[in-house]
Write an enzyme that holds these catalytic residues in place. Structure first.
Site, short mmCIF file in Angstrom:
data_model
loop_
_atom_site.label_atom_id
_atom_site.label_comp_id
_atom_site.label_asym_id
_atom_site.label_seq_id
_atom_site.Cartn_x
_atom_site.Cartn_y
_atom_site.Cartn_z
N LYS A 9 0.83 -1.20 0.00
CA LYS A 9 0.00 0.00 0.00
C LYS A 9 0.87 1.27 0.00
O LYS A 9 2.09 1.19 0.21
CB LYS A 9 -0.92 -0.03 1.21
CG LYS A 9 -1.92 -1.19 1.18
CD LYS A 9 -2.76 -1.21 2.45
CE LYS A 9 -3.76 -2.33 2.46
NZ LYS A 9 -4.56 -2.33 3.71
N TYR A 49 -12.26 -3.27 -4.06
CA TYR A 49 -12.87 -3.19 -2.74
C TYR A 49 -14.40 -3.16 -2.82
O TYR A 49 -15.06 -2.59 -1.96
CB TYR A 49 -12.37 -1.96 -2.00
CG TYR A 49 -10.91 -2.05 -1.61
CD1 TYR A 49 -10.50 -2.89 -0.58
CD2 TYR A 49 -9.94 -1.27 -2.25
CE1 TYR A 49 -9.15 -2.98 -0.22
CE2 TYR A 49 -8.60 -1.35 -1.90
CZ TYR A 49 -8.22 -2.20 -0.88
OH TYR A 49 -6.90 -2.29 -0.51
N ASN A 112 -1.70 -0.10 7.08
CA ASN A 112 -1.06 -1.33 7.55
C ASN A 112 -0.15 -2.01 6.52
O ASN A 112 0.00 -3.21 6.53
CB ASN A 112 -2.11 -2.29 8.11
CG ASN A 112 -3.14 -2.71 7.08
OD1 ASN A 112 -3.05 -2.37 5.90
ND2 ASN A 112 -4.13 -3.47 7.52
N HIS A 115 -1.74 -5.43 1.51
CA HIS A 115 -2.99 -6.16 1.30
C HIS A 115 -2.62 -7.53 0.76
O HIS A 115 -1.72 -7.66 -0.07
CB HIS A 115 -3.88 -5.45 0.27
CG HIS A 115 -4.97 -6.34 -0.26
ND1 HIS A 115 -6.16 -6.51 0.41
CD2 HIS A 115 -5.02 -7.13 -1.35
CE1 HIS A 115 -6.90 -7.37 -0.27
NE2 HIS A 115 -6.24 -7.77 -1.34
N GLU A 126 -8.92 -10.64 -7.72
CA GLU A 126 -8.02 -9.50 -7.60
C GLU A 126 -6.92 -9.53 -8.66
O GLU A 126 -6.56 -8.49 -9.23
CB GLU A 126 -7.42 -9.46 -6.19
CG GLU A 126 -8.47 -9.14 -5.15
CD GLU A 126 -8.02 -9.36 -3.72
OE1 GLU A 126 -8.80 -9.01 -2.81
OE2 GLU A 126 -6.91 -9.88 -3.47
#
Length: 149
Positions: A9, A49, A112, A115, A126
């Site tokens: 990310k 998402y 975080n 992913h 994905e």
């Protein structure tokens, strides 16, 4: 061979820890077969998402994931989805075990670092969002048995 989708990310890219993340996945024995440093488009964010679009946290997630470059990757290896999930650690870095990517490198749930697909079905979906078949590279790692036969 099993494949999974992983995305470093914007906070991971901006902190300069791309190499550290990739090293952990390679050291485990997974094989990188596609990678792309990119600014993720709104269209891809909405598709990636989709299950979160109606949730209250989605607007901030969308803004964050589009705030800087990401590294989208496809990794191969037997049981790759489960293996990567264990290497990544819990979504909330406070709950992530030491030794996991989030346990060692992340501070907050909203940023975080990484992913990872949560199932084989999610991985397939994905991967299709982020990569065309022509973008996969086939090669043998030096530690793959085929090279020693």
């Amino acid at each position: 061979m099993d494949r999974t989708f992983v995305m470093i990310k914007p906070d991971g890219v901006q902190r300069g820890i791309i190499g550290a993340v990739i090293s952990r996945l390679e050291a485990k024995g997974l094989k990188l077969v596609a990678a792309n440093l990119t600014m993720i488009s709104e269209e891809k964010v909405m598709e990636h998402y989709a299950e979160h679009v109606a949730k209250p946290f989605f607007p901030s997630l969308k803004e964050y994931i589009m705030s800087g470059p990401v590294v989208a990757m496809v990794w191969e290896g037997k049981g790759s989805v489960a293996i990567v999930r264990k290497l990544v650690g819990a979504t909330n870095p406070a709950d992530a075990a030491p030794g996991t990517i989030r346990g060692d490198m992340a501070m907050e749930t909203g940023k975080n670092v990484i992913h990872a697909s949560d199932s084989d079905e999610s991985a397939a979906r994905e991967i299709a969002i982020h990569f065309a078949n022509a973008e996969f590279v086939a090669y043998a790692r030096l530690d793959e048995p085929a090279l020693y036969e």
